[in-house]
Scaffold this motif. Structure first.
Motif, PDB file in Angstrom:
ATOM      1  N   GLN A 231      10.489  12.525   4.426  1.00 25.24           N
ATOM      2  CA  GLN A 231       9.358  12.821   5.308  1.00 25.24           C
ATOM      3  C   GLN A 231       8.353  13.740   4.627  1.00 25.24           C
ATOM      4  OE1 GLN A 231       8.638  11.590   8.381  1.00 25.24           O
ATOM      5  NE2 GLN A 231      10.408  10.253   8.144  1.00 25.24           N
TER       6      GLN A 231
ATOM      7  N   ILE B 140       6.629   4.296   8.056  1.00 21.33           N
ATOM      8  CA  ILE B 140       5.302   4.595   8.574  1.00 21.33           C
ATOM      9  C   ILE B 140       4.810   3.442   9.435  1.00 21.33           C
ATOM     10  CG2 ILE B 140       2.902   5.035   7.904  1.00 21.33           C
ATOM     11  CD1 ILE B 140       4.100   6.386   5.379  1.00 21.33           C
TER      12      ILE B 140
ATOM     13  N   ARG C 198       7.570  12.151   0.879  1.00 22.01           N
ATOM     14  CA  ARG C 198       7.295  10.715   0.991  1.00 22.01           C
ATOM     15  C   ARG C 198       8.241   9.852   0.165  1.00 22.01           C
ATOM     16  NH1 ARG C 198       5.506  10.748   5.585  1.00 22.01           N
ATOM     17  NH2 ARG C 198       3.574  11.806   5.917  1.00 22.01           N
TER      18      ARG C 198
END
Length: 141
Positions: free
Chosen positions: A17, A47, A20
């Protein structure tokens, strides 16, 4: 500090998170022959909704599991009692139907809150000089 399976799963989720991407070394045989023990995968957060064929990484009682998202068709689940039941994929359940490539007959329903992310890259190992080896065959249906 000893990393328990639960803590490891939480750390991978947090790193994916925040940064990434998190790199995880594979163990086990459920995704053979394409993904094997010793290989490493990059895990990125979801996402956008996953697509059929994506390899999802999710939390389980024993740590993290990487399995492929399969079609939302009627799937057969064999209970320990020997009872066979049919369960349909349903968006309302907020769950995904996945299975390991080596065991396509062992589908499982994974609640969306347990999904850490999806596999975005596959490497020969976790070493710094590892080669990236994912191509179209890793994303087959």
């Amino acid at each position: 500090m000893k990393l328990t399976p639960s803590l490891t799963a939480e750390l991978v989720g947090l790193v994916s998170q925040r940064a990434r991407r998190a790199r995880v070394t594979l163990i086990g045989t459920s995704m053979e022959p394409l993904l094997r023990a010793g290989m490493a995968v990059d895990v990125t957060p979801l996402i956008e909704p996953p697509r059929i064929g994506d390899v999802l990484v999710f939390k389980s009682q024993n740590g993290l599991v990487a399995h492929r998202l399969v079609r939302g068709e009627s799937l057969v689940f064999r209970a320990y009692s020997g009872i066979v039941a049919r369960r349909l994929f349903d968006d309302a359940t907020s769950a995904f139907v996945t299975c390991g490539d080596a065991y396509p007959d062992r589908a499982e329903l994974v609640p969306s809150h347990l999904v850490v992310g999806r596999v975005s890259a596959v490497w020969t190992s976790a070493e710094p000089d590892a080669q990236r080896v994912d191509d179209a065959r890793y994303y087959r249906l």
